[in-house]
Design a protein around this motif. Structure first.
Motif, PDB file in Angstrom:
ATOM      1  N   UNK A 185      18.636  -6.471  23.468  1.00 43.18           N
ATOM      2  CA  UNK A 185      19.145  -5.109  23.579  1.00 43.18           C
ATOM      3  C   UNK A 185      20.211  -5.060  24.668  1.00 43.18           C
ATOM      4  N   UNK A 186      21.200  -4.219  24.474  1.00 41.13           N
ATOM      5  CA  UNK A 186      22.259  -4.094  25.467  1.00 41.13           C
ATOM      6  C   UNK A 186      21.701  -3.512  26.759  1.00 41.13           C
ATOM      7  N   UNK A 187      22.216  -3.984  27.897  1.00 50.08           N
ATOM      8  CA  UNK A 187      21.826  -3.441  29.188  1.00 50.08           C
ATOM      9  C   UNK A 187      22.348  -2.016  29.292  1.00 50.08           C
ATOM     10  N   UNK A 188      21.487  -1.100  29.668  1.00 54.82           N
ATOM     11  CA  UNK A 188      21.858   0.307  29.743  1.00 54.82           C
ATOM     12  C   UNK A 188      22.251   0.695  31.170  1.00 54.82           C
ATOM     13  N   UNK A 189      22.737   1.923  31.314  1.00 47.28           N
ATOM     14  CA  UNK A 189      23.086   2.501  32.622  1.00 47.28           C
ATOM     15  C   UNK A 189      24.139   1.680  33.354  1.00 47.28           C
ATOM     16  N   UNK A 190      25.130   1.215  32.619  1.00 50.88           N
ATOM     17  CA  UNK A 190      26.234   0.472  33.211  1.00 50.88           C
ATOM     18  C   UNK A 190      27.472   0.748  32.367  1.00 50.88           C
ATOM     19  N   UNK A 191      28.645   0.975  32.999  1.00 50.99           N
ATOM     20  CA  UNK A 191      29.856   1.253  32.215  1.00 50.99           C
ATOM     21  C   UNK A 191      30.324   0.011  31.471  1.00 50.99           C
ATOM     22  N   UNK A 192      31.313   0.154  30.579  1.00 50.07           N
ATOM     23  CA  UNK A 192      31.856  -1.017  29.889  1.00 50.07           C
ATOM     24  C   UNK A 192      32.321  -2.077  30.887  1.00 50.07           C
ATOM     25  N   UNK A 193      32.010  -3.320  30.592  1.00 49.53           N
ATOM     26  CA  UNK A 193      32.259  -4.427  31.513  1.00 49.53           C
ATOM     27  C   UNK A 193      33.471  -5.237  31.065  1.00 49.53           C
ATOM     28  N   UNK A 203      32.057  -6.876  36.574  1.00 47.19           N
ATOM     29  CA  UNK A 203      33.033  -5.883  37.019  1.00 47.19           C
ATOM     30  C   UNK A 203      33.342  -4.962  35.852  1.00 47.19           C
ATOM     31  N   UNK A 204      33.355  -3.666  36.138  1.00 50.53           N
ATOM     32  CA  UNK A 204      33.535  -2.676  35.084  1.00 50.53           C
ATOM     33  C   UNK A 204      34.987  -2.601  34.642  1.00 50.53           C
ATOM     34  N   UNK A 205      35.177  -2.183  33.404  1.00 51.50           N
ATOM     35  CA  UNK A 205      36.511  -2.053  32.822  1.00 51.50           C
ATOM     36  C   UNK A 205      36.994  -0.619  33.026  1.00 51.50           C
ATOM     37  N   UNK A 206      37.298  -0.302  34.295  1.00 49.82           N
ATOM     38  CA  UNK A 206      37.740   1.030  34.663  1.00 49.82           C
ATOM     39  C   UNK A 206      39.021   0.939  35.487  1.00 49.82           C
ATOM     40  N   UNK A 207      39.721   2.078  35.615  1.00 49.20           N
ATOM     41  CA  UNK A 207      40.944   2.085  36.413  1.00 49.20           C
ATOM     42  C   UNK A 207      40.656   1.672  37.850  1.00 49.20           C
ATOM     43  N   UNK A 243      35.989   1.150  49.549  1.00 51.44           N
ATOM     44  CA  UNK A 243      37.337   1.278  50.110  1.00 51.44           C
ATOM     45  C   UNK A 243      38.201   0.044  49.859  1.00 51.44           C
ATOM     46  N   UNK A 244      37.703  -0.849  49.039  1.00 52.75           N
ATOM     47  CA  UNK A 244      38.435  -2.080  48.736  1.00 52.75           C
ATOM     48  C   UNK A 244      38.863  -2.069  47.278  1.00 52.75           C
ATOM     49  N   UNK A 245      40.123  -2.292  47.035  1.00 55.06           N
ATOM     50  CA  UNK A 245      40.625  -2.402  45.666  1.00 55.06           C
ATOM     51  C   UNK A 245      40.559  -3.858  45.230  1.00 55.06           C
ATOM     52  N   UNK A 246      39.903  -4.122  44.118  1.00 55.10           N
ATOM     53  CA  UNK A 246      39.817  -5.477  43.585  1.00 55.10           C
ATOM     54  C   UNK A 246      39.912  -5.408  42.071  1.00 55.10           C
ATOM     55  N   UNK A 247      40.265  -6.516  41.465  1.00 52.86           N
ATOM     56  CA  UNK A 247      40.447  -6.561  40.021  1.00 52.86           C
ATOM     57  C   UNK A 247      39.646  -7.675  39.351  1.00 52.86           C
ATOM     58  N   UNK A 248      39.355  -8.748  40.101  1.00 54.24           N
ATOM     59  CA  UNK A 248      38.667  -9.890  39.517  1.00 54.24           C
ATOM     60  C   UNK A 248      37.501 -10.309  40.410  1.00 54.24           C
ATOM     61  N   UNK A 249      36.459 -10.883  39.796  1.00 61.28           N
ATOM     62  CA  UNK A 249      35.282 -11.342  40.522  1.00 61.28           C
ATOM     63  C   UNK A 249      35.053 -12.822  40.247  1.00 61.28           C
ATOM     64  N   UNK A 250      34.437 -13.500  41.217  1.00 62.98           N
ATOM     65  CA  UNK A 250      34.091 -14.904  41.075  1.00 62.98           C
ATOM     66  C   UNK A 250      32.773 -15.150  41.801  1.00 62.98           C
TER      67      UNK A 250
END
Length: 212
Positions: A71-79, A92-96, A131-138
């Motif tokens: 089952x899909x993990x709930x309570x989390x935005x699109x990843x 990391x979420x697929x948000x602005x 307060x940190x802007x980031x785009x990618x995770x590792x």
């Protein structure tokens, strides 16, 4: 559904447990029919496997209990993307304004200053990134990294006993700190070492080198 094949130890983690070991690639049987495409797959040393679908949904196995259909993990935005260290997972979420979520083992501060949770199965919002802007995770072995691809600044937290974060000091970093500048790419896996490519085009490495 995308035809994903697996081989090796099974134990009910990626297909119906007809046998415990596969010497040839076999199709997965645990993803629901509505999953049209899988874009990424990661796994932990604990045999937990996480799948990311093209719709941004996450599906994960439970090493302790076989599920005929995940089952899909709930309570989390699109990843947008996922990664795994030794015993922890980041998403990391697929948000602005992306948000980072973590679950698994936080014994080395992989999730910043959250309480040290062992084998947490559900994603928890990582504090300290507001307060940190980031785009990618590792993920490294016991470390987490967050890259701002606009300013090329790399942040991180977690284990630094063998300089896995590439900073001076031997203690675990339970706060998200600024690590390096002019970084365009990070390469890491379940190991205690990390490589980064900087804007000058050179490759740099830090962490454990006991096998040279």
């Amino acid at each position: 559904m995308t035809n994903i094949l697996g081989l090796g130890g099974n134990f009910g983690n990626w297909r119906q447990p007809k046998n415990n070991f596969s010497t040839k690639p076999e199709s997965l049987t645990i993803l629901p029919e509505e999953v049209t495409q899988i874009v990424d797959v990661i796994s932990l040393f604990t045999n937990r496997i996480v799948f990311l679908s093209s719709e941004g949904k996450l599906y994960q196995t439970d090493p302790e209990q076989f599920q005929e259909k995940l089952k899909a993990i709930e309570d989390i935005p699109p990843i947008k993307s996922i990664c795994a260290g030794y015993y922890h997972i980041l998403a990391v979420s697929n948000e602005e304004q992306p948000k980072a979520y973590g679950w698994g083992n936080n014994n080395s501060g992989q999730f910043s200053n959250l309480n040290k949770q062992i084998e947490k199965k559900k994603p928890t919002l990582i504090k300290g990134l507001e307060k940190i802007t980031f785009h990618e995770i590792y993920c490294a072995g016991y470390g987490s990294f967050f890259l701002n691809t606009t300013t090329n600044v790399l942040y991180g937290c977690g284990n630094n006993y063998n300089s896995e974060l590439g900073v001076l000091g031997s203690k675990s970093k339970e706060q998200i700190i600024k690590l390096h500048e002019n970084v365009v790419k990070v390469f890491s896996d379940h190991s205690d070492h990390v490589f980064i490519i900087k804007t000058d085009g050179n490759l740099y490495g830090f962490g454990t080198n006991h096998k040279e």
